[in-house]
Motif scaffolding. Sequence first.
Motif, PDB file in Angstrom:
ATOM      1  N   ILE A  68      48.451 142.016  61.491  1.00  0.00           N
ATOM      2  CA  ILE A  68      49.116 142.388  62.741  1.00  0.00           C
ATOM      3  C   ILE A  68      49.138 143.910  62.865  1.00  0.00           C
ATOM      4  O   ILE A  68      49.568 144.614  61.950  1.00  0.00           O
ATOM      5  CB  ILE A  68      50.550 141.826  62.792  1.00  0.00           C
ATOM      6  CG1 ILE A  68      50.519 140.292  62.825  1.00  0.00           C
ATOM      7  CG2 ILE A  68      51.302 142.373  64.005  1.00  0.00           C
ATOM      8  CD1 ILE A  68      51.886 139.651  62.690  1.00  0.00           C
TER       9      ILE A  68
ATOM     10  N   VAL B 100      45.474 140.583  64.896  1.00  0.00           N
ATOM     11  CA  VAL B 100      46.397 140.350  66.006  1.00  0.00           C
ATOM     12  C   VAL B 100      46.915 141.709  66.470  1.00  0.00           C
ATOM     13  O   VAL B 100      47.723 142.348  65.791  1.00  0.00           O
ATOM     14  CB  VAL B 100      47.564 139.439  65.593  1.00  0.00           C
ATOM     15  CG1 VAL B 100      48.507 139.232  66.772  1.00  0.00           C
ATOM     16  CG2 VAL B 100      47.037 138.097  65.092  1.00  0.00           C
TER      17      VAL B 100
ATOM     18  N   GLU C 255      47.403 136.353  61.098  1.00  0.00           N
ATOM     19  CA  GLU C 255      48.749 136.901  61.194  1.00  0.00           C
ATOM     20  C   GLU C 255      49.138 137.774  59.998  1.00  0.00           C
ATOM     21  O   GLU C 255      50.238 138.323  59.963  1.00  0.00           O
ATOM     22  CB  GLU C 255      49.775 135.773  61.388  1.00  0.00           C
ATOM     23  CG  GLU C 255      49.897 135.295  62.825  1.00  0.00           C
ATOM     24  CD  GLU C 255      48.659 134.540  63.317  1.00  0.00           C
ATOM     25  OE1 GLU C 255      48.371 134.594  64.527  1.00  0.00           O
ATOM     26  OE2 GLU C 255      47.978 133.899  62.488  1.00  0.00           O
TER      27      GLU C 255
ATOM     28  N   LEU D  35      55.164 134.815  65.325  1.00  0.00           N
ATOM     29  CA  LEU D  35      53.734 134.728  65.010  1.00  0.00           C
ATOM     30  C   LEU D  35      53.521 134.164  63.603  1.00  0.00           C
ATOM     31  O   LEU D  35      52.621 133.349  63.378  1.00  0.00           O
ATOM     32  CB  LEU D  35      53.076 136.103  65.124  1.00  0.00           C
ATOM     33  CG  LEU D  35      53.036 136.749  66.515  1.00  0.00           C
ATOM     34  CD1 LEU D  35      52.405 138.132  66.431  1.00  0.00           C
ATOM     35  CD2 LEU D  35      52.246 135.871  67.487  1.00  0.00           C
ATOM     36  N   ARG D  36      54.328 134.616  62.676  1.00  0.00           N
ATOM     37  CA  ARG D  36      54.189 134.125  61.302  1.00  0.00           C
ATOM     38  C   ARG D  36      54.612 132.658  61.204  1.00  0.00           C
ATOM     39  O   ARG D  36      54.007 131.868  60.468  1.00  0.00           O
ATOM     40  CB  ARG D  36      55.053 134.973  60.367  1.00  0.00           C
ATOM     41  CG  ARG D  36      54.528 136.396  60.190  1.00  0.00           C
ATOM     42  CD  ARG D  36      53.836 136.586  58.854  1.00  0.00           C
ATOM     43  NE  ARG D  36      53.022 137.783  58.837  1.00  0.00           N
ATOM     44  CZ  ARG D  36      53.491 139.034  58.804  1.00  0.00           C
ATOM     45  NH1 ARG D  36      54.779 139.257  58.819  1.00  0.00           N
ATOM     46  NH2 ARG D  36      52.656 140.049  58.771  1.00  0.00           N
TER      47      ARG D  36
ATOM     48  N   ALA E  12      51.761 130.498  62.445  1.00  0.00           N
ATOM     49  CA  ALA E  12      50.467 131.086  62.092  1.00  0.00           C
ATOM     50  C   ALA E  12      49.355 130.053  61.981  1.00  0.00           C
ATOM     51  O   ALA E  12      48.212 130.315  62.368  1.00  0.00           O
ATOM     52  CB  ALA E  12      50.590 131.879  60.787  1.00  0.00           C
TER      53      ALA E  12
END
Length: 465
Positions: A155, A66, A152, A141-142, A145
Motif C-alpha cells: 500500500i 495499492v 495489500e 483493505l487488509r 485482502a
Amino acid sequence: MKFDKNNYEVKELTLENETIRYRAFFNLVYVEKPVNIAFQQMHIFAPEIYYEGGEVNGYRLKTAPVFMPNQVGGYMPGDLEQPGLSKFETDKVNTIFRALAHGYVVAVPAIRGRVQKDEKGFYNGKAPACIVDYKAAVRYLRHFAKELPGDEDKIITNGTSAGGALSSLMGTTGNHADYEPYLEALGAAKERDDIFGASCYCPIINLDHADMAYEWQFQGVNDYHRMNMQMSEGGRPSFTPVDGVMNEVQIKASREEAELFPAYVNSLKLQDAEGKMLTLDEKGEGTFKEYIKELVLHSAQKALDEGKDLSEKKWLAIENGKAVDMDFTAYVKDITRMKTAPAFDDLTMDSPENDLFGDAATNCRHFTKYSKENSLAGGDMADEMAIKMMNPMYYVEDQGAAKAKHFRIRHGERDRDTSLAISAMLTLKLRNCGFEVDYHSPWDTPHAGDYDLEELFAWIDAICK
C-alpha cells in the motif's frame, strides 16, 4: 462493514487520447460504526484486464501495488473521487486516471475534516479524525485482502499539503497504540494499519513547531503576499490577491518565534549524511542553516543541468554552470512571505490549524505554548495527545510505531505555505533512524502536488518490483 466482490461496475473512460477500462467497487463503508458515513467510505478501482488474466506494466491482479491517494487539503474533508479530470485543473487528467492507466489498483477513501458536524451540532472531524479514518480504510483493505484486487502488503499512500501530512503520518505511526481507542470506537477492522510506502507532497506537519520554523526562515520580511481562494457555485475555485504588511504585534511574534527555533532544532540531534551535527546558534545561524541552503542549491543545480536560465536570480551565485552559493536572506525576499506571524497557531485563533485542533463542542483552540500565552482571543489549549497524534516527528523514534519502508517527500523551492525546514527535519530524522527517503525541492515549484507523476510512478515501481 462488508465487501461483495460481485457488486461492481465495469467502466470505460477516454481522456487525452488514452482509454482505460476498469472495475469499480463503489461506496465501501470502511468502519462498523461510522459517525459520518458519507466520509467514512471509499471507492476501489482496478484495471479490468486483470480480471481477464492480463497484465499492465508487469503487474497482475494480486501483484499490483495499492495506490491510496487522499483528497484532503487544509485539513478539510477529503471527498470521494473517481477517474476523470482534476477538480481544480479541469483541463488536466487526475491522478486516479493516470494510476489506473499505469496498472495500479487505486483505493480512494473519503476522510472527515475539521468543519464537519453531526445532526446534534457537535463537531466530528476535528483532530485526530482525519488520520484515524485513513488508518481505518487501510485496515479495511487488509481485512478483505483475499477478495480485493492488488497486493495489500504494498500500500502506497499519497497526498498534498494537509494530505501530504496525513501520508507522512501513515508512514510513521503504523499500528501505534495512541490511535487504537479511536479506531475501536468506530468499529475499525482488527488489522494492521502500517503501509509500505508514503508519498508526501509539501506536507503541512510538525504544527506545534511550524510557527518557529516559518519565522526563522521569513524573519525580517514583514510584507506578505497571498491568494485567497473562494469556491464558485459550480465548485470551481477563484483567487483574489491579498497584499499587506504585518502589524507591530505580528512583527513582535515573528521575532520571538524565530528565537525559539534553534533550541528545538538542537533538541532533535540531527546529522547529515557524513554524520555532522546540524545545529543553530542563538542567532539562527549554523550548520542546519547551511544544510537548508544546500537543498536550495541542489534544486538550482538540477534546474541548470536541465538547461534552465537562472541568471535573473541575483541571490544565486553561479560559476561555470554550477550553483556554488546563495544569499539566504535575499532568497527568502524573492520567494516572498505568504503568512503573517504566527503562521499556524494564530493569536486570534483564525487559522485552519486552530480549527483542526478544536473538539466536539469547540471550533478552534491553540496548540502551541507561545500562542496560548499571547492569545488575543483567550482561547483554550488543545489536548496534548491530539497535538501529538498529528505530528509524525513524535513517532519516528518510537518503537511502538511501525514505519513504512520507503518515503518520498517533495517540497517546492518556492513553497511559502510552510518553511522548507519542516520537511527537511522530517527527512533528516527518518534518515538518521535508518529509513529510506527520496527527498527533493523542485525548482520554481510552489505549494502543489502530483506534478511529477512519471517520477512518482517510477519510484513506486522501483520499490515494488
